[in-house]
Scaffold this active site. Sequence first.
Site, mmCIF file in Angstrom:
data_model
loop_
_atom_site.group_PDB
_atom_site.id
_atom_site.type_symbol
_atom_site.label_atom_id
_atom_site.label_comp_id
_atom_site.label_asym_id
_atom_site.label_seq_id
_atom_site.Cartn_x
_atom_site.Cartn_y
_atom_site.Cartn_z
ATOM 1 N N SER A 116 0.839 -1.193 0.000
ATOM 2 C CA SER A 116 0.000 0.000 0.000
ATOM 3 C C SER A 116 0.881 1.253 0.000
ATOM 4 O O SER A 116 1.714 1.427 -0.874
ATOM 5 C CB SER A 116 -0.968 -0.044 1.191
ATOM 6 O OG SER A 116 -1.962 0.946 1.083
ATOM 7 N N GLU A 212 -1.786 -2.672 -8.189
ATOM 8 C CA GLU A 212 -3.028 -2.844 -7.439
ATOM 9 C C GLU A 212 -3.392 -1.505 -6.824
ATOM 10 O O GLU A 212 -2.583 -0.579 -6.807
ATOM 11 C CB GLU A 212 -2.868 -3.920 -6.359
ATOM 12 C CG GLU A 212 -1.843 -3.605 -5.271
ATOM 13 C CD GLU A 212 -2.402 -2.820 -4.100
ATOM 14 O OE1 GLU A 212 -3.610 -2.967 -3.789
ATOM 15 O OE2 GLU A 212 -1.642 -2.059 -3.482
ATOM 16 N N HIS A 277 -4.821 -5.147 -1.596
ATOM 17 C CA HIS A 277 -5.813 -4.882 -0.557
ATOM 18 C C HIS A 277 -6.976 -5.873 -0.650
ATOM 19 O O HIS A 277 -8.099 -5.501 -0.956
ATOM 20 C CB HIS A 277 -6.348 -3.458 -0.691
ATOM 21 C CG HIS A 277 -5.333 -2.389 -0.446
ATOM 22 N ND1 HIS A 277 -4.397 -2.030 -1.386
ATOM 23 C CD2 HIS A 277 -5.119 -1.589 0.634
ATOM 24 C CE1 HIS A 277 -3.651 -1.044 -0.896
ATOM 25 N NE2 HIS A 277 -4.065 -0.761 0.314
#
Length: 307
Positions: A116, A212, A277
Site C-alpha cells: 500500500s 493494485e 488490498h
Amino acid sequence: MTQPLRPARLAPGARVAVVAPSGPVPEERLQAGLDVLRGWDLDPVVAPHVLDRHGVFDYLAGADAHRAADLQHAWCDPSVDAVLCARGGYGAQRMVDLLDWDALRAAGPKVFVGFSDITALHEAFATRLGLVTLHGPMAAGIDFLKNARAQEQLKATLFAPETVRTLRSGGRALVPGRARGVTLGGCLALLAAELGTPHARPSAAGGLLCLEDVGEEAYRLDRYLTQLLRAGWLDGVRGVLLGSWEECDAPDRVRALLTDRLGGLGVPVAEEFGFGHCPGALTIPFGVPAELDADAGTLTLDAPALR
C-alpha cells in the site's frame, strides 16, 4: 536492470522489528499481529513510536522525524533480521527523505515487508539500496490477522522461500503472451505520485510490473495510468501483473479500463494475482527476475526471494 541483493531468509528465533512509517496503528491489532509472529517462533520488537498519533494530522502515526527514526534505528540495529511495517495508510512519502541512505546501505541487506503506502519505501529501497523487498501483508493488517492463506504464504516466503517460487492467478489474460523481467511495482496511486521524486526509478523498463489499488474510482485509476503513460514511465516494461482493486468501481468497469490503458503496451497483461488490498493477499517479492505466463496465469521466480 541489475539484479538486486537478496536478504537472508529468517530462521526460528530471528528478531524482527515492527515499524509504522505511515498511518496510525490500533493497539489491539498490533498485539494480535505480534502474537502471530511469536507463534512463528520469531522475536518481534516494537519500535518506540509505533503507537504514536500526530498532534494535528490524525492520519499519521506520529511525527515524520519519529517515524523515520524508528525505521532508521531498526534497520541499522545489527540484532534485527527483518523490518515489518505495521500498516499502510499515508505518510511514507513524508518521511522517506529523512532517512540516512548511506547508513542504511552500510547496515547491509535485511528483509523488508509491507504494501500500500509502503510502495514509496519499496521504490526507495530498490533505487537507493538495490535490495529485494517483499510486497506483502503487514503486522497489524486486518486481512492478515484474519486470513490463514495470507499468513501461511508470508511465513513460507520468510522461512522457506524456495517453496513459493510460482504464484498463480485466479483470473485470465487481458493480453496473452509470455515475458521475462524483474518484478517491481505496488500501489498504482503511489507509483504515479513517485514520479519526479528523488527515489523514483526512471522507468519500469525491463520489469514485470505489479499493480493494485484500493478505493479509487475508475477515472482516478485512468488518471494514474495515463500519467505513467504520458511520462514514458511504462516504456520498455516487459509485462504487467494485476492484483486486487477492492472498492474501485465495478470489476468489469475496472477490467475494461485496465485493458484500455495497458493493452496498447504490446506486452502480456494478466489479472487477479491475489496481491494487494484483498483477503488472503499473497506476498510478491520485488527485485527478482521472473517469467510471466499470462495464458497459464503464472509468475515463476528464477530464484527464491530470500537466500
